[in-house]
Design a protein around this motif. Structure first.
Motif, PDB file in Angstrom:
ATOM      1  N   LEU A  24       4.823  35.339  -5.652  1.00 29.35           N
ATOM      2  CA  LEU A  24       5.414  34.071  -6.070  1.00 29.35           C
ATOM      3  C   LEU A  24       4.433  33.396  -7.120  1.00 29.35           C
ATOM      4  O   LEU A  24       5.015  32.743  -7.714  1.00 29.35           O
ATOM      5  CB  LEU A  24       5.679  33.145  -4.693  1.00 29.35           C
ATOM      6  CG  LEU A  24       6.901  33.638  -3.998  1.00 29.35           C
ATOM      7  CD1 LEU A  24       6.699  32.631  -2.904  1.00 29.35           C
ATOM      8  CD2 LEU A  24       7.961  33.602  -4.720  1.00 29.35           C
ATOM      9  N   LEU A  28       6.401  31.928 -10.136  1.00 25.21           N
ATOM     10  CA  LEU A  28       6.571  30.272 -10.068  1.00 25.21           C
ATOM     11  C   LEU A  28       5.615  29.483 -10.916  1.00 25.21           C
ATOM     12  O   LEU A  28       4.567  29.869 -11.064  1.00 25.21           O
ATOM     13  CB  LEU A  28       6.918  30.145  -8.789  1.00 25.21           C
ATOM     14  CG  LEU A  28       7.926  31.009  -7.927  1.00 25.21           C
ATOM     15  CD1 LEU A  28       8.103  29.992  -6.672  1.00 25.21           C
ATOM     16  CD2 LEU A  28       9.260  31.058  -8.796  1.00 25.21           C
ATOM     17  N   ALA A  32       4.739  24.974  -7.494  1.00 25.55           N
ATOM     18  CA  ALA A  32       5.911  25.388  -6.527  1.00 25.55           C
ATOM     19  C   ALA A  32       5.458  26.351  -5.703  1.00 25.55           C
ATOM     20  O   ALA A  32       6.014  26.820  -4.636  1.00 25.55           O
ATOM     21  CB  ALA A  32       7.192  25.618  -7.339  1.00 25.55           C
ATOM     22  N   VAL A  36       7.250  26.448  -1.978  1.00 26.18           N
ATOM     23  CA  VAL A  36       8.009  27.711  -1.797  1.00 26.18           C
ATOM     24  C   VAL A  36       8.110  28.689  -0.908  1.00 26.18           C
ATOM     25  O   VAL A  36       8.610  29.177   0.200  1.00 26.18           O
ATOM     26  CB  VAL A  36       8.514  27.958  -3.364  1.00 26.18           C
ATOM     27  CG1 VAL A  36       9.590  29.335  -3.124  1.00 26.18           C
ATOM     28  CG2 VAL A  36       9.136  26.934  -3.972  1.00 26.18           C
ATOM     29  N   GLN A 174      15.750  22.084  -5.633  1.00 24.69           N
ATOM     30  CA  GLN A 174      15.816  22.984  -6.841  1.00 24.69           C
ATOM     31  C   GLN A 174      15.297  24.275  -6.748  1.00 24.69           C
ATOM     32  O   GLN A 174      15.676  25.042  -7.648  1.00 24.69           O
ATOM     33  CB  GLN A 174      14.947  22.131  -8.262  1.00 24.69           C
ATOM     34  CG  GLN A 174      13.352  22.426  -7.815  1.00 24.69           C
ATOM     35  CD  GLN A 174      12.468  21.630  -8.918  1.00 24.69           C
ATOM     36  OE1 GLN A 174      12.716  20.348  -9.168  1.00 24.69           O
ATOM     37  NE2 GLN A 174      11.915  22.560  -9.859  1.00 24.69           N
ATOM     38  N   TRP A 175      14.880  24.715  -5.577  1.00 27.13           N
ATOM     39  CA  TRP A 175      14.632  25.995  -5.293  1.00 27.13           C
ATOM     40  C   TRP A 175      15.113  26.544  -4.143  1.00 27.13           C
ATOM     41  O   TRP A 175      15.244  27.798  -3.724  1.00 27.13           O
ATOM     42  CB  TRP A 175      13.177  26.314  -5.107  1.00 27.13           C
ATOM     43  CG  TRP A 175      12.250  25.734  -6.112  1.00 27.13           C
ATOM     44  CD1 TRP A 175      11.623  24.420  -6.119  1.00 27.13           C
ATOM     45  CD2 TRP A 175      11.927  26.344  -7.216  1.00 27.13           C
ATOM     46  NE1 TRP A 175      10.816  24.474  -7.350  1.00 27.13           N
ATOM     47  CE2 TRP A 175      10.892  25.827  -8.135  1.00 27.13           C
ATOM     48  CE3 TRP A 175      12.339  27.797  -7.839  1.00 27.13           C
ATOM     49  CZ2 TRP A 175      10.246  26.119  -9.202  1.00 27.13           C
ATOM     50  CZ3 TRP A 175      11.702  28.057  -8.952  1.00 27.13           C
ATOM     51  CH2 TRP A 175      10.835  27.263  -9.770  1.00 27.13           C
ATOM     52  N   LEU A 178      17.127  30.262  -4.596  1.00 25.03           N
ATOM     53  CA  LEU A 178      16.181  31.243  -4.560  1.00 25.03           C
ATOM     54  C   LEU A 178      15.372  31.360  -2.940  1.00 25.03           C
ATOM     55  O   LEU A 178      15.531  32.580  -2.412  1.00 25.03           O
ATOM     56  CB  LEU A 178      14.919  31.039  -5.332  1.00 25.03           C
ATOM     57  CG  LEU A 178      13.618  31.933  -5.252  1.00 25.03           C
ATOM     58  CD1 LEU A 178      14.098  33.264  -5.664  1.00 25.03           C
ATOM     59  CD2 LEU A 178      12.489  31.343  -5.977  1.00 25.03           C
ATOM     60  N   ILE A 179      15.167  30.379  -2.380  1.00 26.25           N
ATOM     61  CA  ILE A 179      14.553  30.219  -1.069  1.00 26.25           C
ATOM     62  C   ILE A 179      15.516  30.817  -0.074  1.00 26.25           C
ATOM     63  O   ILE A 179      15.184  31.818   0.851  1.00 26.25           O
ATOM     64  CB  ILE A 179      14.301  28.882  -0.559  1.00 26.25           C
ATOM     65  CG1 ILE A 179      13.070  28.144  -1.380  1.00 26.25           C
ATOM     66  CG2 ILE A 179      14.103  28.768   0.775  1.00 26.25           C
ATOM     67  CD1 ILE A 179      12.807  26.759  -1.324  1.00 26.25           C
TER      68      ILE A 179
END
Length: 233
Positions: A24, A28, A32, A36, A174-175, A178-179
């Protein structure tokens, strides 16, 4: 990578969180990475808790929870936005440290102390599984109980951290896509790791894992240093 990271941790009790953090941090935005990673780890570790729920060693949970609350609050007071290059170097150095050295003996003797120190550090470095694993190992549990207890500790810690980042204003929404995908893949990896736990050659696998983590750490340090030199004074 989420599947592989969960497989590694479910199979050997440690390593996947650091691997995910390295990945990550390479992809990223700096701000973030830690939030995240924390929420992804909540889902990943919760999956292992479910799969190994009957083997969790519950006697040490309360001291760890109290210590984690203290560490998270302290970390939340000091957490700051770091330059992307600085964050990459810090994460890389932490990964190397976790591969080459052991946490202090004092932390390995108390669930509460382990909770305070690891939860404080997780606000900055994200993957503090090696700290917690050193304490769990000292409990001399059987292999399955070790994995189950480690997963429970990390679920608690990452859940508290995620809640704190939410209070600090991080926009998890906003993530969200993906999460969600990373958590789902992580659960599949945990199911596969459950089989690996009983069948794999742990000594050989840990050696390979250490090599992978070292390479990722050096790559992060190089990338962070290159970014700092490129940006100039």
């Amino acid at each position: 990578m989420s599947f592989l990271a969960s497989l590694i941790t479910a199979g050997f009790g440690i390593g996947g969180g650091v691997l995910m953090l390295a990945m990550l941090a390479s992809l990223l935005p700096a701000a973030a990475v830690i939030p995240v990673h924390g929420l992804v780890q909540v889902g990943s570790n919760a999956g292992r808790c479910f799969l190994f729920r009957r083997e969790i060693y519950t006697a040490v949970m309360m001291p760890f929870v109290v210590g984690s609350l203290i560490g998270i609050v302290l970390g939340g007071l000091f957490v700051v936005q770091l330059d992307a290059g600085v964050l990459q170097i810090a994460v890389g150095l932490f990964i190397l440290w976790s591969v080459l050295f052991k946490p202090p003996a004092l932390m390995r003797k108390s669930a509460g102390i382990t909770g305070v120190i690891s939860s404080f550090l997780t606000m900055f470095f994200g993957a503090t599984g090696p700290f917690v694993a050193a304490y769990v190992k000292s409990l001399e549990l059987n292999r399955v109980s070790h994995v189950a207890t480690q997963a429970t500790f990390m679920t608690i810690q990452h859940l508290l951290k995620t809640f704190t980042f939410g209070l600090l204003g991080f926009a998890f929404s906003q993530w969200a896509g993906l999460i969600t995908l990373l958590i789902l893949c992580g659960f599949l990896g945990a199911m596969a790791g459950r089989l690996v736990l009983l069948r794999s050659n742990e000594v050989v696998f840990k050696r390979i894992l250490s090599i992978i983590l070292t390479v990722l750490a050096l790559r992060l340090i190089y990338g962070g240093a290159s970014s700092l030199f490129a940006s100039g004074p």
